[in-house]
Design a protein around this motif. Structure first.
Motif, PDB file in Angstrom:
ATOM      1  N   ILE A  85     -48.199   6.333  17.480  1.00  0.00           N
ATOM      2  CA  ILE A  85     -48.765   6.147  18.626  1.00  0.00           C
ATOM      3  C   ILE A  85     -47.667   5.836  19.682  1.00  0.00           C
ATOM      4  N   ASN A  86     -47.591   6.735  20.587  1.00  0.00           N
ATOM      5  CA  ASN A  86     -46.419   6.748  21.560  1.00  0.00           C
ATOM      6  C   ASN A  86     -46.704   7.534  22.644  1.00  0.00           C
ATOM      7  N   PHE A  87     -46.520   7.041  24.016  1.00  0.00           N
ATOM      8  CA  PHE A  87     -46.769   7.549  25.042  1.00  0.00           C
ATOM      9  C   PHE A  87     -45.625   7.742  26.036  1.00  0.00           C
ATOM     10  N   GLN A  88     -44.610   7.713  25.504  1.00  0.00           N
ATOM     11  CA  GLN A  88     -43.381   7.743  26.454  1.00  0.00           C
ATOM     12  C   GLN A  88     -43.235   9.336  27.130  1.00  0.00           C
ATOM     13  N   GLU A 203     -54.718  -8.639  16.940  1.00  0.00           N
ATOM     14  CA  GLU A 203     -53.661  -7.844  16.267  1.00  0.00           C
ATOM     15  C   GLU A 203     -53.234  -6.627  17.261  1.00  0.00           C
ATOM     16  N   ASP A 204     -54.011  -6.421  18.613  1.00  0.00           N
ATOM     17  CA  ASP A 204     -53.649  -5.549  19.355  1.00  0.00           C
ATOM     18  C   ASP A 204     -52.191  -5.568  19.688  1.00  0.00           C
ATOM     19  N   PRO A 205     -51.181  -4.179  19.375  1.00  0.00           N
ATOM     20  CA  PRO A 205     -49.847  -4.062  19.717  1.00  0.00           C
ATOM     21  C   PRO A 205     -49.611  -3.228  21.129  1.00  0.00           C
ATOM     22  N   TYR A 206     -50.923  -2.765  21.395  1.00  0.00           N
ATOM     23  CA  TYR A 206     -50.662  -1.624  22.510  1.00  0.00           C
ATOM     24  C   TYR A 206     -51.213  -2.149  24.061  1.00  0.00           C
ATOM     25  N   PHE A 207     -52.727  -2.148  23.993  1.00  0.00           N
ATOM     26  CA  PHE A 207     -53.439  -2.113  25.251  1.00  0.00           C
ATOM     27  C   PHE A 207     -52.919  -3.442  26.011  1.00  0.00           C
ATOM     28  N   PHE A 208     -53.375  -4.595  25.578  1.00  0.00           N
ATOM     29  CA  PHE A 208     -52.992  -5.930  26.315  1.00  0.00           C
ATOM     30  C   PHE A 208     -51.509  -6.229  26.508  1.00  0.00           C
ATOM     31  N   PRO A 209     -50.873  -6.360  25.354  1.00  0.00           N
ATOM     32  CA  PRO A 209     -49.326  -6.597  25.428  1.00  0.00           C
ATOM     33  C   PRO A 209     -48.535  -5.715  26.206  1.00  0.00           C
ATOM     34  N   THR A 210     -49.020  -4.492  26.549  1.00  0.00           N
ATOM     35  CA  THR A 210     -48.330  -3.637  27.567  1.00  0.00           C
ATOM     36  C   THR A 210     -48.519  -4.109  28.774  1.00  0.00           C
ATOM     37  N   LEU A 211     -49.566  -4.396  29.328  1.00  0.00           N
ATOM     38  CA  LEU A 211     -50.195  -4.775  30.563  1.00  0.00           C
ATOM     39  C   LEU A 211     -49.679  -6.082  31.044  1.00  0.00           C
ATOM     40  N   ALA A 212     -49.415  -6.962  29.783  1.00  0.00           N
ATOM     41  CA  ALA A 212     -49.175  -8.385  29.978  1.00  0.00           C
ATOM     42  C   ALA A 212     -47.593  -8.262  30.290  1.00  0.00           C
ATOM     43  N   LYS A 213     -46.851  -7.661  29.679  1.00  0.00           N
ATOM     44  CA  LYS A 213     -45.358  -7.637  30.137  1.00  0.00           C
ATOM     45  C   LYS A 213     -45.115  -7.041  31.216  1.00  0.00           C
ATOM     46  N   PHE A 214     -45.953  -6.112  31.885  1.00  0.00           N
ATOM     47  CA  PHE A 214     -45.822  -5.371  32.961  1.00  0.00           C
ATOM     48  C   PHE A 214     -46.068  -6.198  34.153  1.00  0.00           C
ATOM     49  N   THR A 215     -47.243  -6.817  33.830  1.00  0.00           N
ATOM     50  CA  THR A 215     -47.596  -7.964  34.983  1.00  0.00           C
ATOM     51  C   THR A 215     -46.873  -9.216  35.094  1.00  0.00           C
ATOM     52  N   LYS A 216     -46.146  -9.607  33.962  1.00  0.00           N
ATOM     53  CA  LYS A 216     -45.414 -10.810  33.750  1.00  0.00           C
ATOM     54  C   LYS A 216     -44.155 -10.696  34.890  1.00  0.00           C
ATOM     55  N   LYS A 217     -43.704  -9.500  35.401  1.00  0.00           N
ATOM     56  CA  LYS A 217     -42.909  -9.057  36.394  1.00  0.00           C
ATOM     57  C   LYS A 217     -43.568  -9.077  37.785  1.00  0.00           C
ATOM     58  N   THR A 218     -44.659  -8.975  37.845  1.00  0.00           N
ATOM     59  CA  THR A 218     -45.481  -8.837  39.280  1.00  0.00           C
ATOM     60  C   THR A 218     -46.254  -9.960  39.542  1.00  0.00           C
ATOM     61  N   SER A 370     -54.539 -15.119  24.260  1.00  0.00           N
ATOM     62  CA  SER A 370     -53.763 -16.195  24.626  1.00  0.00           C
ATOM     63  C   SER A 370     -52.776 -16.637  23.914  1.00  0.00           C
ATOM     64  N   ALA A 371     -53.015 -16.891  22.490  1.00  0.00           N
ATOM     65  CA  ALA A 371     -51.905 -17.215  21.616  1.00  0.00           C
ATOM     66  C   ALA A 371     -50.778 -16.373  21.639  1.00  0.00           C
ATOM     67  N   TRP A 372     -50.963 -14.969  21.592  1.00  0.00           N
ATOM     68  CA  TRP A 372     -49.763 -14.145  21.848  1.00  0.00           C
ATOM     69  C   TRP A 372     -49.017 -14.391  23.032  1.00  0.00           C
ATOM     70  N   TYR A 373     -49.894 -14.462  23.977  1.00  0.00           N
ATOM     71  CA  TYR A 373     -49.287 -14.609  25.332  1.00  0.00           C
ATOM     72  C   TYR A 373     -48.318 -15.723  25.311  1.00  0.00           C
ATOM     73  N   LYS A 374     -48.651 -16.966  24.998  1.00  0.00           N
ATOM     74  CA  LYS A 374     -47.948 -17.921  25.011  1.00  0.00           C
ATOM     75  C   LYS A 374     -46.795 -17.815  24.018  1.00  0.00           C
ATOM     76  N   SER A 375     -46.880 -17.457  22.949  1.00  0.00           N
ATOM     77  CA  SER A 375     -45.991 -17.160  22.054  1.00  0.00           C
ATOM     78  C   SER A 375     -44.803 -16.386  22.424  1.00  0.00           C
ATOM     79  N   TYR A 376     -45.201 -15.241  22.701  1.00  0.00           N
ATOM     80  CA  TYR A 376     -44.081 -14.082  23.259  1.00  0.00           C
ATOM     81  C   TYR A 376     -43.469 -14.526  24.351  1.00  0.00           C
ATOM     82  N   PHE A 377     -43.967 -15.076  25.222  1.00  0.00           N
ATOM     83  CA  PHE A 377     -43.217 -15.314  26.560  1.00  0.00           C
ATOM     84  C   PHE A 377     -42.505 -16.688  26.484  1.00  0.00           C
TER      85      PHE A 377
END
Length: 387
Positions: A85-88, A203-218, A370-377
Motif C-alpha cells: 500500500i503506497n501512494f507516493q 491499528e490504522d497505519p494509513y488514514f488518520f496517522p497520515t492526516l495527523a502528521k500533516f495537521t500537526k504542522k498546520t 487518541s492513544a496513538w496521537y499522544k504516544s507518537y507525538f
C-alpha cells in the motif's frame, strides 16, 4: 473450537485489517480450528482479544514460493489481505506490480497446487474510481452496485494510478481463477473479491496517522484546496473483517451467490468529506483538534495546481530523486469525488450486516487514535530533545 473445522490462512495477517480478521476468527467463528498467518512481520495480538484457537505465524514474502508454500498445506480457505500500500509520486510501479499482482498470482498458484478450495481476496472500492462522463477529474458513484459501476477496460480509466491499478489487475486475476481445477482433480478453486471503502479504526497505519502528521504542522488545519470537497464513504475496519468471515461461510455453503464476483462492503458510517469526518472525531476527544478551513480554493484551480506539481516533481525526480508521499492528481480526484456504494450484494447474498454501529465504531476508533496521537507525538518531542 470445532474439531473438524477449517484451517485458515491469512496473508498480511499482522497488518491493519489482518489483526481484526484474526480477532473475529477467534471470537466469532466456531467453524475454525487453526489460524495461520503469512506476513513480513511476526504476528502479535495487538488488539488484546481472547485466543482459543492455535495461531501459527510464518514470516515470509508472499512472492517467495519456497518460503510460503508449506503454509498452504491442508488449508481450507485463504484470506489474501497482503498488499503493498503506497501512494507516493512518482509511483513505485515495480514494487506495486511485484507484490500486488505477481504476489497474488503466486497465492493463486499455491492454492491450486495445495488443493485449497476457497480464496477470498481483499480488493478496494478505489478500483472503481473512473472519470465522471469520461471527462471530469473526479468520480460520481451514487448508490451503485457492483454491476452498475463503470467497467474498467484500461489502466488509464482509473483515477488513482499505481496502487489502485495494480489492485484492479490482481482482482481480475483472482476472479478469473474462479472454477479452476485443483491439482488433485477432485474439486475447484472458488474465489471472491471484497471491495471495502477507505478503512478507519484501531491499528490504522494509513488514514488518520497520515492526516495527523500533516495537521500537526498546520495547527490542526486541513486546507480545503479543492472547492467545497466531495463526499466520501468510509468503513470501520471491524465491519470489513466481519464481511470477510461472511464471505468465507458463503463460499462454503452457498458458493453460487458470490463465486467469481466482487462484493462492495460498507457500514453505517455517515457519508461526508474526509476533513469533516476528522473534525467529528476530534469532537469526541481532547487529544487532538483537526478541522477544515472556512475558505477553499476552487476545484479547477486546485486540480491544475496538482498537475503543475506533478510536472515539477517528474522533472526533478530523474536528477535528484525527488518524491512526494502522495499523488497530487490522485488526491485531487479522491477529494473531489462523490462516493456512495450499495452493499446490496453483501446483504442479500452473504447475509452481511455491520456488527458495529456508528457510535461503537467511532468510539473505539477515537479511543485508539487518541492513544496513538499522544504516544507518537510525545516520542517525537522526546527524540527532538535528545538531539
Amino acid at each position: 473450537m470445532a474439531r473438524n473445522g477449517d484451517v485458515v490462512l491469512i496473508t498480511g495477517g499482522s497488518g491493519f485489517l489482518g489483526q481484526h480478521l484474526v480477532k473475529h476468527l477467534q471470537e466469532n467463528d466456531d467453524d475454525v480450528k487453526e489460524i495461520r498467518i503469512v506476513d513480513l512481520k511476526p504476528y502479535r495480538n495487538n488488539l488484546k482479544h481472547a485466543e482459543t484457537k492455535p495461531i501459527k505465524s510464518i514470516v515470509a514474502d508472499i512472492c517467495d514460493t519456497d518460503a510460503v508454500g508449506e503454509a498452504f498445506d491442508n488449508v481450507d480457505v485463504v484470506f489474501h489481505c497482503a498488499a503493498y500500500i503506497n501512494f507516493q509520486f512518482p509511483p513505485n510501479i515495480n514494487e506495486l506490480e511485484r507484490v500486488n499482482v505477481n504476489g497474488t498470482k503466486n497465492v493463486i498458484n499455491l492454492c491450486i497446487k495445495h488443493n485449497v478450495p476457497r480464496l477470498i481476496y481483499t480488493s478496494s472500492a478505489s478500483v472503481t474510481l473512473t472519470s465522471y462522463l469520461g471527462l471530469a477529474p473526479f468520480a460520481v458513484i451514487v448508490n451503485l452496485t457492483e454491476s452498475k459501476t463503470k467497467q474498467v477496460t484500461s489502466d488509464n480509466d482509473i483515477l488513482i494510478p499505481g496502487y489502485s491499478v495494480t489492485k484492479h489487475r490482481a482482482e481480475k486475476i483472482v476472479l478469473g481463477a474462479n472454477g479452476t481445477n485443483l491439482a488433485n482433480g477432485t474439486g475447484e478453486l472458488l474465489t471472491t473479491s471484497i471491495r471495502p471503502t477507505v478503512l478507519y479504526g484501531e491499528e490504522d497505519p494509513y488514514f488518520f496517522p497520515t492526516l495527523a502528521k500533516f495537521t500537526k504542522k498546520t495547527g490542526g488545519i486541513i486546507p480545503k484546496v479543492l472547492g467545497a470537497g466531495g463526499k466520501h464513504q468510509m468503513t470501520y475496519v471491524g465491519n470489513v473483517a466481519w464481511a470477510h468471515i461472511r464471505a468465507k461461510q458463503t463460499l462454503k455453503n452457498s458458493s453460487k451467490n458470490i463465486a467469481g464476483l466482487p462484493v462492495f462492503v460498507t457500514d453505517d458510517t455517515p457519508i461526508e468529506d474526509t476533513s469533516r469526518f476528522c473534525q467529528r472525531m476530534s469532537r469526541r476527544t481532547d487529544a487532538f483538534n483537526i478541522r477544515p478551513t472556512s475558505w477553499s480554493i476552487p476545484s479547477l484551480i486546485g486540480y491544475w495546481l496538482a498537475i503543475l506539481l506533478e510536472l515539477i516533481i517528474s522533472t526533478l525526480n530523474p536528477i535528484f530523486g525527488t518524491k512526494l508521499n502522495f499523488q497530487p492528481r490522485a488526491l485531487a480526484a479522491y477529494a473531489g469525488s462523490l462516493l456512495q456504494y450499495s452493499r446490496l450484494r453483501a446483504e442479500l447474498h452473504m447475509d452481511y450486516e455491520p456488527i458495529y454501529n456508528e457510535e461503537r465504531s467511532l468510539d473505539d476508533s477515537v479511543k485508539w487514535y487518541s492513544a496513538w496521537y499522544k504516544s507518537y507525538f510525545n516520542k517525537d518531542k522526546q527524540s527532538k530533545k535528545a538531539e
